[in-house]
Design an enzyme around this catalytic site. Structure first.
Site, PDB file in Angstrom:
ATOM      1  CB  SER A   1      -0.944  -0.049   1.206  1.00 19.83           C
ATOM      2  OG  SER A   1      -2.008   0.840   1.038  1.00 19.83           O
ATOM      3  NE  ARG A  11      -8.103   2.261  10.999  1.00 20.75           N
ATOM      4  CZ  ARG A  11      -7.033   1.660  10.509  1.00 20.75           C
ATOM      5  NH1 ARG A  11      -6.496   2.107   9.391  1.00 20.75           N
ATOM      6  NH2 ARG A  11      -6.486   0.645  11.114  1.00 20.75           N
ATOM      7  CG  ASP A  49      -6.257  -4.319  -3.101  1.00 21.94           C
ATOM      8  OD1 ASP A  49      -7.047  -3.401  -2.826  1.00 21.94           O
ATOM      9  OD2 ASP A  49      -5.036  -4.279  -2.829  1.00 21.94           O
ATOM     10  CG  HIS A  99      -5.479  -2.551   0.341  1.00 24.71           C
ATOM     11  ND1 HIS A  99      -4.588  -2.581  -0.709  1.00 24.71           N
ATOM     12  CD2 HIS A  99      -5.012  -1.608   1.203  1.00 24.71           C
ATOM     13  CE1 HIS A  99      -3.623  -1.689  -0.496  1.00 24.71           C
ATOM     14  NE2 HIS A  99      -3.862  -1.097   0.656  1.00 24.71           N
ATOM     15  CG  ASP A 100      -6.203  -4.294   5.820  1.00 25.57           C
ATOM     16  OD1 ASP A 100      -5.438  -3.437   5.331  1.00 25.57           O
ATOM     17  OD2 ASP A 100      -6.957  -4.057   6.787  1.00 25.57           O
TER      18      ASP A 100
END
Lengths: 327, 327
Positions: free
Chosen positions: B126, B182, B275, B308-309
């Site tokens: 990222s 967030r 992702d 994505h994580d």
């Protein structure tokens, strides 16, 4: 042909237990209802839509078009809880919680009042699709054909998550929050490829110092946010998001499968290959689950870079799938 | 082994033209630098990460692990502009605009100061990946291996769009806005399937009236938002988002292709099949564009429901791909 009318109800009992009084439902009709009252097609609009289906779905609705107003009597109403002529948070404060099921019950009262004896079809995308499938489950014998598009039988966790952040924005910041919510929504309604092709890394003044660089995708989102706050009510937006979150055709019916068992209509379920919010895989799964209950269901998929919004944009594919199904 | 140290620079010239004074860069190291100074692996952290790579990438870093601290000297620094020990918006107000290139230049000064003569590898996911690829382009002969993960050579319009809405939230609402940012971020970092499986439509009190229904996905997002504001600075978040938006390895280098031509390192580019923010297709495209410049590049794809994580979570796949590449 077109032109906004208003249907009125003295009282309307809501699923949440409260009662609304002096309810107005704004609606438009296109074409003529036949003598048997069975040529009506009900169009259900999405989150920020309105009763003017002939405008926002002009590619689909009109004389000789797929929803052929020479043959069908097309009806579209602004949802209960909306802000384009129907009773909603603008009408009374505090406005009670409403559900998709409430919207559908109000639509049923409306269409009966104008002489509709059964619906030739009910069609809608996104929040409109939540209504379409709820119609087929709530009033099985009244609905002959059901066309849910890019939607769900019970809202997914991902969709609830996006609704949650949009709600957080509005609750903390009112009208500016609504603009932010719209920006968030717009991102989820489109696709990576579309944004990349249309905006890429273009900026208004590429020669400006780095600190002043504003990308065109940002100006676009800004514009979309500002545009919505000029025509939409923040509390109505909140109200409709909550109705979407709570959407579950299985509620108080013994669960999803038991609810789907109620369906009597033919179903055309349409998904979109690039939909982030209601992914194609989810759409295929819903069509399969309906088929597994022994129902007549066809699944078609729009191929488009437009993401979730493709059902409003890809007129040719929409016309083809819906046209085949209706004929 | 571990333990936070601080590197100091009297002056540091930024890409935007301004100068920072008394710059601190917090960093941690694991393992021992060899006599030639060429066994160092630089780990670059993502948006809300910090120098403690041994903690947040514990599956990858340690004795006998893939980034084997018995063989390699692993270095991780908190980025310039961050809020975990390095100079950033908490240190001086107003804090100037910084870029990914600035972060990389500061890291170069740091690693040279501790005796590193070349990097055995630079790795990051990222925002960390933006740095990794910038490293390979900015200091080609210094970087022997480059491992960008779920990242980009120039930030996409979709990623800019999400950064824009997160920025809008923070600018209009400070700390609460950071919590909202967030929440938005967390949704984009995960996937439909993961949320569906983990939260579905579960709610804390399913028997509560509809109006009081709070879904567990909402409580989860609330928790993640609150957790971040306890440890992160809103202005630092803004600063890093802007640096990401501006990331373009081709800037002032005659464009992307000319920039990629500069690369001398071996490249392992890793994508993630689910992702949303840096889609697998984009990752494959970057690997292909690098290959088309005649560079040595391998592409691997993590399969994971984590979105994505996944690069922080799928330790086994990460270890396999990185291990193969380093050996």
């Amino acid at each position: 042909m077109g032109g906004c009318q208003t249907f009125r109800l003295d009282r309307f009992a809501l699923e949440g237990g409260e009662q609304l009084r002096d309810v107005k439902i704004a609606f438009e009709t296109y074409g003529e209802l036949n003598a048997r009252g069975d040529n009506a097609i009900l169009v259900c609009h999405a989150l920020t839509g309105d009763a003017q289906a002939g405008v926002w779905w002009g590619s689909l609705i009109g004389p000789g078009k797929t929803l052929d107003t020479d043959r069908y009597y097309v009806i579209c109403s602004n949802v209960l809880g909306g802000c384009a002529g129907s009773t909603g948070p603008r009408s009374c404060d505090p406005f009670p919680l409403i559900t998709i099921r409430d919207m559908v019950h109000a639509q049923r009262r409306l269409v009966e009042s104008i002489g509709v004896t059964s619906l030739h079809a009910v069609i809608g995308g996104s929040m409109g699709g939540l209504q379409a499938i709820e119609w087929a489950v709530t009033f099985p014998s009244f609905v002959k054909r059901c066309i849910p598009i890019a939607t769900s039988c019970q809202l997914s966790a991902l969709a609830i998550a996006y609704n949650h952040v949009m709600r957080t924005a509005i609750k903390s910041d009112g009208v500016s929050g609504l603009a932010l919510a719209r920006k968030i929504g717009m991102i989820t309604y489109r696709s990576f490829d579309l944004f990349q092709e249309r905006f890429g890394r273009a900026s208004k003044r590429p020669e400006a110092p780095l600190a002043e660089r504003v990308f065109q995708i940002e100006s676009y989102l800004e514009h979309m946010g500002q545009k919505l706050i000029g025509r939409f009510d923040a509390n109505s937006y909140l109200c409709l998001l909550k109705a979407m979150d709570l959407h579950d055709v299985g509620r108080d019916r013994g669960g999803i499968e038991a609810a789907l068992d109620r369906i009597e209509s033919d179903v055309l379920w349409i998904g979109i290959n690039t939909d982030h919010l209601y992914p194609a895989q989810e759409q295929r799964d819903w069509a399969n689950r309906i088929a597994e209950r022994g129902k007549r269901v066809i699944y078609r998929e729009i191929e488009s870079p437009f993401g979730h919004d493709a059902f409003l944009i890809e007129g040719e594919q929409m016309s083809r799938f819906v046209g085949e199904f209706l004929s």
